[in-house]
Design a protein around this motif. Structure first.
Motif, PDB file in Angstrom:
ATOM      1  N   VAL A   1       0.843  -1.192   0.000  1.00 51.49           N
ATOM      2  CA  VAL A   1       0.000   0.000   0.000  1.00 51.49           C
ATOM      3  C   VAL A   1       0.879   1.242   0.000  1.00 51.49           C
ATOM      4  O   VAL A   1       1.808   1.351   0.804  1.00 51.49           O
ATOM      5  CB  VAL A   1      -0.923   0.038   1.241  1.00 51.49           C
ATOM      6  N   LEU A   2       0.567   2.163  -0.902  1.00 46.26           N
ATOM      7  CA  LEU A   2       1.171   3.486  -0.887  1.00 46.26           C
ATOM      8  C   LEU A   2       0.110   4.463  -0.425  1.00 46.26           C
ATOM      9  O   LEU A   2      -0.989   4.507  -0.985  1.00 46.26           O
ATOM     10  CB  LEU A   2       1.672   3.889  -2.272  1.00 46.26           C
ATOM     11  N   VAL A   3       0.423   5.239   0.615  1.00 49.36           N
ATOM     12  CA  VAL A   3      -0.446   6.305   1.077  1.00 49.36           C
ATOM     13  C   VAL A   3       0.237   7.595   0.658  1.00 49.36           C
ATOM     14  O   VAL A   3       1.381   7.850   1.044  1.00 49.36           O
ATOM     15  CB  VAL A   3      -0.655   6.269   2.608  1.00 49.36           C
ATOM     16  N   ALA A   4      -0.463   8.394  -0.156  1.00 46.03           N
ATOM     17  CA  ALA A   4       0.169   9.579  -0.728  1.00 46.03           C
ATOM     18  C   ALA A   4      -0.751  10.792  -0.652  1.00 46.03           C
ATOM     19  O   ALA A   4      -1.966  10.668  -0.691  1.00 46.03           O
ATOM     20  CB  ALA A   4       0.536   9.316  -2.188  1.00 46.03           C
ATOM     21  N   CYS A   5      -0.127  11.944  -0.541  1.00 44.31           N
ATOM     22  CA  CYS A   5      -0.820  13.220  -0.711  1.00 44.31           C
ATOM     23  C   CYS A   5       0.057  14.014  -1.681  1.00 44.31           C
ATOM     24  O   CYS A   5       0.834  13.426  -2.424  1.00 44.31           O
ATOM     25  CB  CYS A   5      -1.047  13.934   0.631  1.00 44.31           C
ATOM     26  N   SER A   6      -0.058  15.299  -1.701  1.00 46.89           N
ATOM     27  CA  SER A   6       0.724  16.078  -2.646  1.00 46.89           C
ATOM     28  C   SER A   6       2.216  16.021  -2.328  1.00 46.89           C
ATOM     29  O   SER A   6       3.037  15.722  -3.182  1.00 46.89           O
ATOM     30  CB  SER A   6       0.241  17.531  -2.664  1.00 46.89           C
ATOM     31  N   LYS A   7       2.572  16.287  -1.084  1.00 51.71           N
ATOM     32  CA  LYS A   7       3.984  16.341  -0.703  1.00 51.71           C
ATOM     33  C   LYS A   7       4.440  15.168   0.162  1.00 51.71           C
ATOM     34  O   LYS A   7       5.626  15.019   0.433  1.00 51.71           O
ATOM     35  CB  LYS A   7       4.263  17.658   0.018  1.00 51.71           C
ATOM     36  N   GLY A   8       3.517  14.370   0.645  1.00 53.77           N
ATOM     37  CA  GLY A   8       3.886  13.229   1.479  1.00 53.77           C
ATOM     38  C   GLY A   8       4.319  13.623   2.871  1.00 53.77           C
ATOM     39  O   GLY A   8       5.122  12.927   3.484  1.00 53.77           O
ATOM     40  N   ALA A   9       3.765  14.724   3.382  1.00 53.07           N
ATOM     41  CA  ALA A   9       4.206  15.219   4.681  1.00 53.07           C
ATOM     42  C   ALA A   9       3.093  15.335   5.710  1.00 53.07           C
ATOM     43  O   ALA A   9       3.356  15.178   6.896  1.00 53.07           O
ATOM     44  CB  ALA A   9       4.868  16.595   4.516  1.00 53.07           C
ATOM     45  N   SER A  10       1.872  15.592   5.292  1.00 54.18           N
ATOM     46  CA  SER A  10       0.808  15.873   6.260  1.00 54.18           C
ATOM     47  C   SER A  10      -0.327  14.854   6.183  1.00 54.18           C
ATOM     48  O   SER A  10      -0.451  13.988   7.042  1.00 54.18           O
ATOM     49  CB  SER A  10       0.266  17.296   6.038  1.00 54.18           C
ATOM     50  N   ARG A  11      -1.144  14.943   5.150  1.00 57.28           N
ATOM     51  CA  ARG A  11      -2.334  14.081   5.072  1.00 57.28           C
ATOM     52  C   ARG A  11      -1.975  12.602   4.994  1.00 57.28           C
ATOM     53  O   ARG A  11      -2.547  11.778   5.704  1.00 57.28           O
ATOM     54  CB  ARG A  11      -3.211  14.504   3.890  1.00 57.28           C
ATOM     55  N   SER A  12      -1.014  12.259   4.139  1.00 57.51           N
ATOM     56  CA  SER A  12      -0.634  10.844   4.012  1.00 57.51           C
ATOM     57  C   SER A  12       0.011  10.330   5.301  1.00 57.51           C
ATOM     58  O   SER A  12      -0.257   9.213   5.728  1.00 57.51           O
ATOM     59  CB  SER A  12       0.316  10.652   2.829  1.00 57.51           C
ATOM     60  N   VAL A  13       0.818  11.159   5.927  1.00 52.42           N
ATOM     61  CA  VAL A  13       1.441  10.768   7.194  1.00 52.42           C
ATOM     62  C   VAL A  13       0.371  10.555   8.257  1.00 52.42           C
ATOM     63  O   VAL A  13       0.447   9.607   9.051  1.00 52.42           O
ATOM     64  CB  VAL A  13       2.485  11.822   7.636  1.00 52.42           C
ATOM     65  N   ALA A  14      -0.658  11.408   8.268  1.00 49.01           N
ATOM     66  CA  ALA A  14      -1.740  11.252   9.248  1.00 49.01           C
ATOM     67  C   ALA A  14      -2.449   9.910   9.070  1.00 49.01           C
ATOM     68  O   ALA A  14      -2.764   9.235  10.049  1.00 49.01           O
ATOM     69  CB  ALA A  14      -2.733  12.404   9.139  1.00 49.01           C
ATOM     70  N   VAL A  15      -2.691   9.503   7.833  1.00 52.75           N
ATOM     71  CA  VAL A  15      -3.346   8.206   7.591  1.00 52.75           C
ATOM     72  C   VAL A  15      -2.448   7.067   8.075  1.00 52.75           C
ATOM     73  O   VAL A  15      -2.917   6.138   8.742  1.00 52.75           O
ATOM     74  CB  VAL A  15      -3.702   8.032   6.099  1.00 52.75           C
ATOM     75  N   VAL A  16      -1.162   7.141   7.776  1.00 52.19           N
ATOM     76  CA  VAL A  16      -0.238   6.089   8.213  1.00 52.19           C
ATOM     77  C   VAL A  16      -0.167   6.042   9.738  1.00 52.19           C
ATOM     78  O   VAL A  16      -0.201   4.961  10.337  1.00 52.19           O
ATOM     79  CB  VAL A  16       1.160   6.286   7.581  1.00 52.19           C
ATOM     80  N   LEU A  17      -0.111   7.201  10.387  1.00 48.44           N
ATOM     81  CA  LEU A  17      -0.074   7.226  11.852  1.00 48.44           C
ATOM     82  C   LEU A  17      -1.355   6.650  12.441  1.00 48.44           C
ATOM     83  O   LEU A  17      -1.303   5.886  13.411  1.00 48.44           O
ATOM     84  CB  LEU A  17       0.149   8.649  12.358  1.00 48.44           C
ATOM     85  N   ALA A  18      -2.490   7.009  11.867  1.00 47.55           N
ATOM     86  CA  ALA A  18      -3.763   6.460  12.357  1.00 47.55           C
ATOM     87  C   ALA A  18      -3.778   4.946  12.185  1.00 47.55           C
ATOM     88  O   ALA A  18      -4.234   4.221  13.072  1.00 47.55           O
ATOM     89  CB  ALA A  18      -4.932   7.107  11.618  1.00 47.55           C
TER      90      ALA A  18
END
Length: 152
Positions: A93-110
């Motif tokens: 699974v790749l979790v991605a947003c525009s920069k890979g710093a905020s939204r995608s990191v939040a999903v991975v942390l959750a």
């Protein structure tokens, strides 16, 4: 890579669908979570085209809702998609947003905090683990608040 089966990153910065497709193939991505808004964020369109071309299953997590009260539910939905995908040992699974710093990191942390893995890492431990593997980790205050609410 955060784990052997879980990656986090960004699909913005002018990345084309073909370039994103190469990325999906390079990491053997079978499932893609893209955090953004359909019709508003170019990286979402890139992700949709790349996933379709590569045969990856796609989940769009619109983590910029009109109502901030929706954020915890959107995080839970994205985590359910990740959890289901990772139930197959052959998935990546790749979790991605525009920069890979905020939204995608939040999903991975959750996901890490609520994965049910034993022992389940606390949010801070999950953050430290992601930060060790990716230097660009900066969830927005809104997402941190939602994550803390999920952890409680």
């Amino acid at each position: 890579r955060v784990t052997e089966q879980l990656c986090v990153g960004g699909l913005g910065g002018g990345l084309t669908p073909a370039g994103a497709g190469v990325l999906l193939q390079e990491f053997s991505v079978t499932h893609l979570v893209v955090c953004g808004r359909r019709g508003a964020d170019p990286h979402v369109e890139v992700a949709e085209a790349a996933a379709a071309a590569c045969g990856a299953e796609l989940h769009v997590a619109e983590l910029v809702p009109d109502d901030v009260a929706e954020v915890p539910g959107l995080l839970r939905d994205a985590c359910a998609f990740v959890r289901e995908a990772l139930s197959d040992d052959l998935s990546c699974v790749l979790v991605a947003c525009s920069k890979g710093a905020s939204r995608s990191v939040a999903v991975v942390l959750a996901h890490l905090a609520g994965s049910g893995a034993a022992p389940r890492p606390a949010l801070r431990e999950g953050f430290d683990e992601v930060a060790r593997r990716r230097w660009r980790v900066w969830p927005s205050a809104l997402l941190v608040e939602a994550l803390l609410g999920l952890e409680a």
